[in-house]
Enzyme design. Sequence first.
Site, mmCIF file in Angstrom:
data_model
loop_
_atom_site.group_PDB
_atom_site.id
_atom_site.type_symbol
_atom_site.label_atom_id
_atom_site.label_comp_id
_atom_site.label_asym_id
_atom_site.label_seq_id
_atom_site.Cartn_x
_atom_site.Cartn_y
_atom_site.Cartn_z
ATOM 1 N N THR A 189 -2.805 -4.924 -6.264
ATOM 2 C CA THR A 189 -1.860 -3.954 -6.817
ATOM 3 C C THR A 189 -0.522 -4.608 -7.159
ATOM 4 O OG1 THR A 189 -2.884 -2.176 -5.586
ATOM 5 C CG2 THR A 189 -0.617 -1.824 -6.274
ATOM 6 N N GLU A 468 -7.124 2.268 -2.692
ATOM 7 C CA GLU A 468 -8.503 2.010 -3.161
ATOM 8 C C GLU A 468 -8.881 3.020 -4.247
ATOM 9 O OE1 GLU A 468 -11.077 -0.255 -1.891
ATOM 10 O OE2 GLU A 468 -9.423 -1.333 -0.967
#
Lengths: 675, 401
Positions: A189, A468
């Site tokens: 990320t 996720e």
Amino acid sequence: MSENRALQRAHILANHILRSPPLPSSLSLAREVCLQYSPPELNESYGFDVKEMRRLLDGHNTEDRDWLYGLMMQSNLFNRKERGGKIFVSPDYNQTMEQQREITMKRIWYLLEKGVYRGWLTDSGPEAELKKLALLEVCGIYDHSLSIKLGVHFFLWGNAVKFFGTKRHHEKWLKNTEDYVVKGCFAMTELGHGSNVRGIETVTTYDPRTGEFVINTPCESAQKYWIGGAAKHATHTIVFSQLNINGTNQGVHAFIAQIRDEDGNICPNIRVADCGHKIGLNGVDNGRIWFDNLRIPRENLLNSVADVSPDGEYVSAIKDPDQRFGAFMAPLTSGRVTIASSAIYSAKVGLAIALRYSLSRRAFSVKANGPEVLLLDYPSHQRRLLPLLAKTYAMSFAANDLKMIYVKRTPETNKAIHVVSSGLKAVLTWHNMHTLQECREAVGGQGVKTENLVGQLKGEFDVQTTFEGDNNVLMQQVSKALFAEYVSCKKRNKPFRGLGLEHMNSSRPVLPTQLSSSTLRCSQFQKNVFCLRERDLLERFTSEVAQLQGRGESRESSFLVNHELAEDLGKAFTEKAILQTILDAEAKLPAGSMKDVLGLVRSMYALISIEEDPSFLRYGYLSRDNVGDVRREVSKLCGELRPHALALVSSFGIPDAFLGPIAFNWVEANAWSSV
Amino acid sequence: MASHSQVLVEEKSSVRILTLNRPKQLNALSFQMISRLLQLFLAYEEDPSVKLVILKGQGRAFCAGGDVSAVVRDIGQGNWRLGAKFFADEYMLNYVMATYTKPQVSILNGIVMGGGAGVSVHGPFRIATENTVFAMPETVLGLFPDVGASYFLSRLPGFFGNNTLSFFFFAFPLDPQAISLSHPSCSGEYVGLTGARLDGADMLACGLATHYLPSTRLTALEAELCRVDSSDPALVSTILDAYTQNPHLKQQSAYHRLDVIDRCFSGRTVEEIIAALEREATHGGDDWISSTIRALKKASPASLKISLRSIREGRLQGVGQCLSREYRMVCHVLKGDISKDFVEGCRAILIDKDKNPKWEPWRLEEMKDRMVEQYFKRVEEEEDLKFPARKNLPALAMAKL
């Protein structure tokens, strides 16, 4: 003077006493009997074998779970405390962020020393994987930070090495990871890109002169963000980055980079910053990473899908970058599988606490001077908690089922795992958040004390709806996948196979106009309702999208316009999948009390799902009268499940020590003697 | 009344002194003794004139366990259910003691084994002396530590060698400090699997005993207890505290091995535990390590495996759940449907005394998980042991449920 004043006061007091009305002669001097705690065990009975039910719910490795519960209870590192004569273990959430991070790491070392992680990366096969999942679940029941910190190290870093890497990576890293010689993290990320991994901006180039890759963070939005372990402990990281070879972008690839030396000093060309204090999970040291043209050896490319030769040539068996990306991401489903099941265990903790409390706490009398009524004897309280209990049961089976298909995965089942895990991750984590909030309110003010867990868990587990894969994005992916499946079957004129869509091959189920109690509880009826909703929504969704596409809109933008239908469809698919798993579990049981109770639980799950989804009315699957019948039946089921409430939460198999003090003798736990 | 004389009863004001009186059999609990104790305890609970119960043994033993020779005879005659009845009553007595509303003081001036631990450790006060010898030797008999041992052994906070700290689930008053200071360990697994002998000092250190005094002071203590005229555990505790002494732990005490015990006995399986001990032995082992390994190798493999599992499950269960699980297990043991080691163990140790039992299965690996699992399932046509609802439970007893 002062004597006079004293006399005057004595006079006034005497007058008070003399003029007050005489005491009634019947006044009893005996003390009113004080409120006493009565353990629910004394008044409730078990209508079925709780141990067998626990075995069914946990699904696998119950003994290994108990071993680990025991290890945690026996260590001083797990913040053991005594309340009301019982021992509890749960983290001290009043510690500072720094303290929570350090104690979490110490707990990890302790469990390492006890051999808890043995084989987590070096053993393979379904049995080893299930054991690992069970132990991770137990860690998460103790503390979400503990399981997340382990999850990042083993499931993200470790699995990336295992699945994206090849022999040379395995030999170098897996054993060392298992033994915590290296501490891994997972830098995917970025500040500017989360769920949309393909858009990340970190860039890696290859320098054939030195045989090295050069990783760079070109702009602030490309800084790696939320990287668990990066702020304090991790020595190595997986870096996700665009790979640019001779000016051609080959898409996202994964590399290994060292970020700290053995002494914990940050390596050159790396900058690390802290993400700071969070609403929960403060035992996890989330950090941010910038790469300043960091050079890593060519061998550090995880090359299971694609490689770069020493002279800088890009080679991959998969030519299509989209497919390559898919192949990359496939192994990451493990994250969604573990999140889904840990969400359910968190809901179990909340419900066990709230229901045990509701079986020992009384409030208000129904009759004047009558005894106060037990919370769970109020139909309203039953309606608040028992449907959530039934859902938790159903979803528990769904989570187990997901684990089973995951550990037995084959290339053919990858797609199904992706779709089912996306839907379940979203629905189960949302369910956990709703459940915890209801439980918090149901135990009243006691719920805001962190030691009673239910309130605190909301903060600890909130992030599950985001990491996720954002839940909403995941649900859209479910609908898109169903759309693709539908279109492909229709185009090739082939019957539906997989994803539970086989029912689409037969004719549309017809529901009776009048719904009696026995119809509503009939499993075939429940299945028909759920199938009808899924089928109709899928047909509507595909026809709406097709219409827009026919008018020249792109597929993507047609999806966007139909986001409401997509959302309804995702929910319909996932809820039907859940219903199927509890039906399967029930079907496998021999006739008896356990099967009967599970039947009630299943009916409650089915009917509360109908009650809560406006789709049934909106699209006309059920009439107004029908949904009225459903509501009445839910209320009846509440009454029928009430006697089993204690047995049903005891079957969760969560040791007393892992629940909060209000689940037990809350009078003694709060007594003056314990201050 | 012959059976009654196996338990002597003295009435001293509001105190009842019960003496186990089968000194030749080291006060092994017969069926009659158990029934009599149960009857007396239940009656005293109802009787407001009784405030305190003292339990002790005649002769050199407090109680050497349940009298299993009769049970083995019954099995031999194809009547294992008679034996099951013995254990059902014994466990019922253990349950009543664990949830008793009045203080029970047990004077452990001698041998305390198996069933002897069951009739003492569940009560709030256990007095050890220089004569105390404690052991749970069931695994060499082909049995497993029962009588609620899966409850109390799994809660041993470990050895901390300070008698002012109290054993958190049993002693009174509850001292939260004690819990945070105590050194938790796997001593329960150690004591339960190896049958290791503990002396009075060891018992106090690990919390199996709550007080320790020289046996010469027992008479004076008893006299003072007889004057207490109260069921307040805090008062009883004050009296006992005044008598208690700090004994010296022997050089060979397991207390000094706590780190090794903890390292090895936290293993997930019996095989792992033995492997860990053997690793320790190769890295400079000594007599203690080798005798511990020997004890494990001598014990019945079936017993070891079901015992470990029982203690591990017990750690997470209430005392009633522990006892009813143990009842299921003991029924399988008596029935011999998975292994007949109990009959064989009793033959080798108690009857023929050749000390050479032929265990079946013989090796640990042959005792498969699914066989272990069998012991925890309900026995066909045998009801689970159900305990009576108990009234007016004190907070401490509630916490054990």
